[in-house]
Design an enzyme around this catalytic site. Structure first.
Site, mmCIF file in Angstrom:
data_model
loop_
_atom_site.group_PDB
_atom_site.id
_atom_site.type_symbol
_atom_site.label_atom_id
_atom_site.label_comp_id
_atom_site.label_asym_id
_atom_site.label_seq_id
_atom_site.Cartn_x
_atom_site.Cartn_y
_atom_site.Cartn_z
ATOM 1 N N ASP A 388 0.817 -1.227 0.000
ATOM 2 C CA ASP A 388 0.000 0.000 0.000
ATOM 3 C C ASP A 388 0.845 1.269 0.000
ATOM 4 O O ASP A 388 0.496 2.246 -0.648
ATOM 5 C CB ASP A 388 -0.886 0.033 1.260
ATOM 6 C CG ASP A 388 -1.978 -1.008 1.198
ATOM 7 O OD1 ASP A 388 -2.188 -1.585 0.122
ATOM 8 O OD2 ASP A 388 -2.619 -1.248 2.242
HETATM 9 P P1 NAP Z 1 0.935 -3.955 3.174
HETATM 10 O O1 NAP Z 1 0.206 -3.014 2.282
HETATM 11 O O2 NAP Z 1 0.182 -4.609 4.257
HETATM 12 O O3 NAP Z 1 1.602 -5.076 2.226
HETATM 13 C C1 NAP Z 1 2.455 -6.034 2.748
HETATM 14 C C2 NAP Z 1 2.891 -6.945 1.622
HETATM 15 O O4 NAP Z 1 3.905 -7.772 2.154
HETATM 16 C C3 NAP Z 1 1.790 -7.848 1.096
HETATM 17 O O5 NAP Z 1 1.355 -7.430 -0.175
HETATM 18 C C4 NAP Z 1 2.431 -9.267 1.079
HETATM 19 O O6 NAP Z 1 2.359 -9.802 -0.246
HETATM 20 C C5 NAP Z 1 3.884 -9.006 1.477
HETATM 21 N N1 NAP Z 1 4.394 -10.007 2.406
HETATM 22 C C6 NAP Z 1 3.786 -10.548 3.488
HETATM 23 N N2 NAP Z 1 4.570 -11.430 4.091
HETATM 24 C C7 NAP Z 1 5.721 -11.474 3.375
HETATM 25 C C8 NAP Z 1 6.935 -12.220 3.488
HETATM 26 N N3 NAP Z 1 7.119 -13.122 4.476
HETATM 27 N N4 NAP Z 1 7.913 -12.005 2.588
HETATM 28 C C9 NAP Z 1 7.729 -11.120 1.578
HETATM 29 N N5 NAP Z 1 6.598 -10.391 1.424
HETATM 30 C C10 NAP Z 1 5.616 -10.569 2.310
HETATM 31 O O7 NAP Z 1 2.191 -3.266 3.866
HETATM 32 P P2 NAP Z 1 2.729 -1.776 3.804
HETATM 33 O O8 NAP Z 1 3.033 -1.381 2.409
HETATM 34 O O9 NAP Z 1 3.793 -1.713 4.842
HETATM 35 O O10 NAP Z 1 1.523 -0.886 4.266
HETATM 36 C C11 NAP Z 1 1.043 -0.886 5.575
HETATM 37 C C12 NAP Z 1 -0.467 -0.841 5.565
HETATM 38 O O11 NAP Z 1 -0.928 -1.075 6.891
HETATM 39 C C13 NAP Z 1 -1.006 0.495 5.117
HETATM 40 O O12 NAP Z 1 -2.192 0.331 4.375
HETATM 41 C C14 NAP Z 1 -1.315 1.181 6.445
HETATM 42 O O13 NAP Z 1 -2.331 2.160 6.317
HETATM 43 C C15 NAP Z 1 -1.773 0.002 7.271
HETATM 44 N N6 NAP Z 1 -1.659 0.195 8.746
HETATM 45 C C16 NAP Z 1 -0.517 0.680 9.260
HETATM 46 C C17 NAP Z 1 -0.424 0.910 10.615
HETATM 47 C C18 NAP Z 1 0.839 1.497 11.215
HETATM 48 O O14 NAP Z 1 0.766 2.092 12.276
HETATM 49 N N7 NAP Z 1 1.998 1.301 10.604
HETATM 50 C C19 NAP Z 1 -1.475 0.592 11.448
HETATM 51 C C20 NAP Z 1 -2.629 0.032 10.889
HETATM 52 C C21 NAP Z 1 -2.695 -0.161 9.521
HETATM 53 P P3 NAP Z 1 2.464 -11.390 -0.459
HETATM 54 O O15 NAP Z 1 1.365 -11.990 0.327
HETATM 55 O O16 NAP Z 1 2.327 -11.571 -1.938
HETATM 56 O O17 NAP Z 1 3.817 -11.795 0.028
#
Ligand code: NAP
Length: 461
Positions: A388
């Site tokens: 994301d």
């Molecule tokens: P993300 O959008 O959740 O994407 C994570 C990606 O990691 C997934 O597409 C997954 O694809 C891949 N993945 C998972 N396990 C893996 C592994 N073992 N090895 C390699 N790849 C792996 O993560 P992000 O880009 O960090 O974004 C964070 C999201 O969380 C945002 O939408 C944010 O708004 C939300 N959020 C953040 C917080 C905060 O405080 N940081 C709190 C609540 C929500 P595959 O399954 O294909 O591997």
């Protein structure tokens, strides 16, 4: 210790807490900030032990021993990915302490016949915020730990039911202030608050829980302020206010970075976006897979590289392998930076914490606004388990659920290498055009293994 000395110690503790908060604002001083806060807490606890109201130390010693036995494993052994639920549990304990003090003070005052209106007002607020935080935090813990269903659980008239519960708690408060010895009103406050905590967190999706946990942190702070007024303790008032306000600021900042309004956090079925999001918002297209050898060759000869860590890095605990690969590229003369998105991962500062743990120098951790200008002059951007936070739809597709969320402009780099296991979506559940961009190559596999393999190949290149 005289009362003056106790108050002076509290003043010192308050100064240490405020300095700690300031230091926690930067990754390079955050560790020092934690040490200052711990020292401040020790000063406050020792000063309180000399308070005239303490008649015996036996139960205090038992409580301290139980706390230490429970706290040590929580602090030392819980993995970084489980930190949000660990924090939720800590809030539940803190709020339980405040609620029990409130109940204890009420019973003591009730028996001694010393309850007046201002005391019961403070005690009422204490048990209201405390009770709400205990059950809300336990609910958040259950969802994050997947003991309870993580999806938002909604029912018709949910907000109206919550409003009625809140009104009932307010009614009990007015009743209690009018008749301070009315035990039923006080018990009603505790019961309604506890129920409200459960229902408040019920409609919130598990993955959105960190924002709620930080809001509950703020409520726990307010409970501490009320406790401070109820038992006439200045340090509780100061610390509670700091906790309450910083939790609120953090919740607002996280909502903003996730492109949600704060009202939506409080009253919407927060987290429903992930479940209800359209299956695809991307224009379609094929992902182009690459091999470790090809990817390593590109990295070995790149002059400027930016690593972009995301939630997948945390899942696979690949922070050390990421730093090792960065070091290898630098040894070959490349310049490596690490892009930090404010809500990458699942808790605020998640990537800062992981990379700092792996020993990445702080001056190489670059915040989103600053690093975004650098992508155009970057040869390879390596996206590791992020989705994301690098989705261009946030800037280009007004129909996307994440439109408006600030993102890392990875697509500006000359080439992009994405490390993820497969075609899994990110937290928001939307497709990502970056992965089908002609300049993007996908290296499929667990992040840790892929980084390890890349490191071996770069060494040999
Ligand atoms: P993300 O959008 O959740 O994407 C994570 C990606 O990691 C997934 O597409 C997954 O694809 C891949 N993945 C998972 N396990 C893996 C592994 N073992 N090895 C390699 N790849 C792996 O993560 P992000 O880009 O960090 O974004 C964070 C999201 O969380 C945002 O939408 C944010 O708004 C939300 N959020 C953040 C917080 C905060 O405080 N940081 C709190 C609540 C929500 P595959 O399954 O294909 O591997």
């Amino acid at each position: 210790m005289s009362e003056i000395l106790i108050q002076l110690s509290y003043l010192l503790a308050a100064f240490l807490f405020i300095s700690a908060l300031r230091a926690l604002g930067r990754p390079d001083s955050a560790r020092h900030g934690m040490q200052l806060a711990a020292f401040g807490m020790a000063v406050a606890i020792v000063a309180t032990l000399f308070h005239a109201r303490i008649v015996s130390y036996e139960w205090i010693a038992v409580g301290a021993a139980v706390g230490a036995i429970a706290g040590y494993p929580l602090g030392m052994w819980v993995p970084m990915t489980a930190m949000p639920q660990r924090i939720a549990l800590s809030h539940a304990f803190g709020a339980l302490a405040a609620t029990l003090v409130g109940i204890g003070e009420y019973i003591t005052g009730f028996s001694a016949g010393t309850l007046d209106r201002s005391t019961v007002a403070a005690l009422g607020l204490e048990v209201f915020f405390g009770g709400l935080t205990v059950t809300g935090s336990l609910m958040a813990f259950g969802k994050l730990q997947e003991i309870l269903p993580g999806r938002p659980l909604t029912f018709r008239g949910q907000n109206a039911a919550n409003a009625q519960l809140f009104a009932a708690a307010c009614g009990c408060m007015v009743w209690l202030i009018a008749f301070p010895t009315q035990l039923l009103a006080f018990s009603g406050m505790v019961a309604f608050a506890a129920l409200l905590g459960l229902l408040f967190v019920l409609p919130i999706g598990g993955a959105d829980m960190p924002v709620v946990v930080s809001l509950l942190n703020s409520y726990a702070g307010l409970a501490a302020v009320a406790t401070g007024f109820a038992i006439d303790n200045n340090i509780l008032i100061i610390v509670g206010a700091l906790d309450g306000l910083s939790g609120l600021i953090l919740s607002i900042a996280m909502s903003k970075a996730m492109n949600r309004s704060f009202g939506n956090v409080l009253f919407g079925a927060f987290g429903a976006t992930a479940a209800n999001a359209p299956a695809a918002t991307a224009a379609g297209g094929e992902m182009s897979a690459t091999t470790t050898e090809d990817a390593a060759l590109r990295l070995a000869y790149a002059e400027r590289v930016i690593m972009v860590p995301g939630y997948g890095l945390a899942v696979s605990q690949a922070q050390h392998q990421m730093r090792e690969l960065g070091d290898l590229i630098e040894k070959r003369g490349g310049d490596v930076r690490y892009a930090i998105h404010p809500v990458a991962g699942r808790m605020p500062g998640h990537m800062n914490v992981l990379l700092a743990e792996a020993g990445v120098p702080y001056d190489k951790l670059i915040d989103m606004d600053e690093i975004n200008e650098r992508f155009v002059e970057t040869d390879v951007a390596i996206v590791v388990g992020a989705n994301d936070v690098v989705n261009p739809a946030a800037r280009t597709n007004p129909g996307s659920p994440i439109f408006g969320m600030p993102i890392l402009k990875v697509e500006d780099a000359k080439s992009v290498l994405v490390l993820k296991r497969g075609k899994g979506k990110g937290f928001s559940g939307v497709e990502n055009d970056l992965f089908v961009d002609p300049k993007t190559s996908m290296l499929f596999g667990d992040a840790r293994q892929s980084l390890l393999d890349l490191g071996l190949q770069v060494k040999e290149a």
